[in-house]
Scaffold this active site. Structure first.
Site, PDB file in Angstrom:
ATOM      1  N   GLY A  11       0.818  -1.225   0.000  1.00 54.71           N
ATOM      2  CA  GLY A  11       0.000   0.000   0.000  1.00 54.71           C
ATOM      3  C   GLY A  11       0.843   1.263   0.000  1.00 54.71           C
ATOM      4  O   GLY A  11       0.400   2.320   0.452  1.00 54.71           O
ATOM      5  N   GLN A  15      -2.352   6.945   0.753  1.00 57.45           N
ATOM      6  CA  GLN A  15      -2.059   8.089   1.633  1.00 57.45           C
ATOM      7  C   GLN A  15      -0.999   7.719   2.687  1.00 57.45           C
ATOM      8  O   GLN A  15       0.047   8.363   2.814  1.00 57.45           O
ATOM      9  CB  GLN A  15      -3.331   8.545   2.352  1.00 57.45           C
ATOM     10  N   SER A  92      -9.820  -0.109   0.890  1.00 56.16           N
ATOM     11  CA  SER A  92      -9.958   0.604   2.161  1.00 56.16           C
ATOM     12  C   SER A  92     -11.240   1.438   2.263  1.00 56.16           C
ATOM     13  O   SER A  92     -11.421   2.152   3.242  1.00 56.16           O
ATOM     14  CB  SER A  92      -8.746   1.523   2.361  1.00 56.16           C
ATOM     15  N   SER A 138      -8.213  -1.025  12.105  1.00 58.96           N
ATOM     16  CA  SER A 138      -9.051   0.168  11.956  1.00 58.96           C
ATOM     17  C   SER A 138     -10.047   0.315  13.097  1.00 58.96           C
ATOM     18  O   SER A 138     -10.574  -0.682  13.608  1.00 58.96           O
ATOM     19  CB  SER A 138      -9.823   0.042  10.631  1.00 58.96           C
ATOM     20  N   GLU A 140     -12.891   1.063  12.611  1.00 56.92           N
ATOM     21  CA  GLU A 140     -14.140   0.465  12.101  1.00 56.92           C
ATOM     22  C   GLU A 140     -14.442  -0.872  12.772  1.00 56.92           C
ATOM     23  O   GLU A 140     -15.583  -1.330  12.760  1.00 56.92           O
ATOM     24  CB  GLU A 140     -14.045   0.265  10.586  1.00 56.92           C
ATOM     25  N   TYR A 161     -15.941  -4.377   4.890  1.00 56.92           N
ATOM     26  CA  TYR A 161     -14.578  -3.887   5.156  1.00 56.92           C
ATOM     27  C   TYR A 161     -14.182  -4.182   6.602  1.00 56.92           C
ATOM     28  O   TYR A 161     -13.107  -4.739   6.873  1.00 56.92           O
ATOM     29  CB  TYR A 161     -14.520  -2.373   4.884  1.00 56.92           C
TER      30      TYR A 161
END
Ligand code: NAP
Ligand code: G4F
Length: 339
Positions: A11, A15, A92, A138, A140, A161
């Site tokens: 990755g 970002q 993502s 994450s 999440e 996800y």
């Protein structure tokens, strides 16, 4: 002379990967990144640190690979023999994961297993390095668990996800316990920057506001304005990821600012930073941006990161919004951002 450490980043074109590559290069690492073959250039976030293939003492290397392709991952690990692997690669996008759940599970979930299996096999076949592993977990994972969340909070994933990340999280813990791999989960809350993908809500807003300020767009279409997130500044979060692998023992850490703000508050701050009154005139609701199951409120209890890593978020919400708005306005030749 000190032996340089080698890092491998999946990755690297994202970002976080771009900020992490910069950070590690500054620390003197030899950095290897995995990139996907694409029919268009996909290296815009790392072009400024790219080094010519033929440069002397090259410290930044890119390799084609994919988290869905175990053979290549294994071959790269055996060839590079990194000291540290940062697994940041993922499908993502939470909303998109509802459209492509199987692909998301494969890359975001099984991709982590593939890297860990390759590390395990490297060690068992006599590899000399004790490779350390960082998993980009994450917030999440917490889903509908009420905030503030910390390392002990239960997971309640609310998207394909998050389910894939839950598999990856537990696999990381299991490989640490079963095979003694130095493996850490960084449970990172939302972190943003001028390099944030343009379909995540913060960047979509700052880009949209700048386009409205420049007279290019009349409206900004958004979904749920009531959702609340703990938004921090991405480069700081990559310092935390690196710190996790420098500790004496592997562990899992929650990383965030400890504050949550609603999407609406972000919108208001962004229009204000651009000097545009009456944001309601420009923002329209579009149901396509809603998710079948939403995560309403996330903010971190970061006591462990502060105590063990001595890490604390520095950039405040309002400053983050201004950094992003200023960047997107400048693209259209508009220089001023309101204090
Ligand atoms: P991002 O900008 O979307 O970057 C994702 C990276 O993964 C890109 O380099 C992408 O490559 C790569 N990738 C996608 N599919 C791949 C595959 N099949 N094989 C190999 N690489 C693949 O994400 P980010 O914001 O930097 O986040 C980095 C990681 O942290 C992700 O795992 C994300 O889920 C996790 N995370 C992010 C946040 C956040 O707020 N940013 C918070 C918690 C966790 P392309 O450039 O070719 O698309
Ligand atoms: O910016 P978002 O898409 O980020 P989300 O879903 O929180 O996920 C990001 O942060 C996670 C960490 O918690 C990462 F693991 C993940 O990889 C990713 O980086 O959406 C934030 C909120 C959501 O509640 C969404 O419903 O904004 C709401 N929202 C409202 N309108 C919107 C929109 N989100 C997007 N992307 N686009 C909208 O138009």
């Amino acid at each position: 002379m000190a032996i340089k450490k080698k890092a491998l980043i999946s990755g690297v074109t994202g970002q976080d990967g771009s900020f992490l590559a910069e950070l590690l290069l500054k620390k003197g690492y030899e950095v290897h990144g995995i990139i996907r073959r694409a029919s268009t250039f996909n290296t815009s976030r790392i072009d400024h640190i790219f080094q010519d293939l033929h440069a002397d003492k090259k410290m930044f290397h890119l390799h084609h690979g994919d988290l869905a392709d175990a053979n290549t991952i294994r071959r790269l690990i055996q060839k590079i023999e990194p000291d540290e692997i940062f697994n940041l690669g993922a499908q993502s996008h939470v909303r998109v994961s509802f459209d492509i759940p199987e692909y998301t599970a494969n890359v975001t979930g099984l991709g982590t297993l593939r890297v860990l299996e390759a590390i395990k096999d490297y060690g068992e076949s006599g590899g000399k390095k004790k490779i350390k592993f960082y998993q980009a977990s994450s917030s999440e994972l917490f889903g509908s668990t009420p905030p503030p969340q910390n390392e002990q909070s239960p997971f309640h994933p609310r998207s394909p996800y998050a389910c894939a990340k839950a598999f990856a999280y537990h696999t990381t813990v299991n490989y640490r316990e079963a095979y003694g791999i130095f493996a850490c989960n960084g449970i990172l809350y939302n972190h943003e920057s001028v390099r944030r993908g343009e379909t995540f809500v913060t960047r979509k807003i700052t880009r949209g506001v700048a386009r409205i300020a420049a007279g290019l767009d009349k409206k900004l279409y958004l979904g749920n304005l009531d959702a609340r997130r703990d938004w921090g500044y991405a480069p700081e979060y990559m310092e935390a990821a690196w710190l996790m692998l420098q500790q004496a023992k592997p562990s899992d850490y929650v990383i965030g600012t400890g504050e949550s703000h609603s999407v609406r508050e972000f919108v208001i701050a962004a229009f204000a930073a651009a000097g545009i009154d009456n944001w309601k005139k420009y923002v329209e609701f579009d149901k396509r941006y809603l998710r079948p199951t939403e995560v309403n409120d996330l903010y971190a209890d970061t006591r462990k990161a502060r105590r063990v890593l001595k890490w604390k978020a520095k950039t405040k919400f309002k400053d983050l919004v201004k950094i992003m708005v200023a960047h997107d306005m400048k693209k259209h030749g508009i220089d001023s951002v309101k204090k």
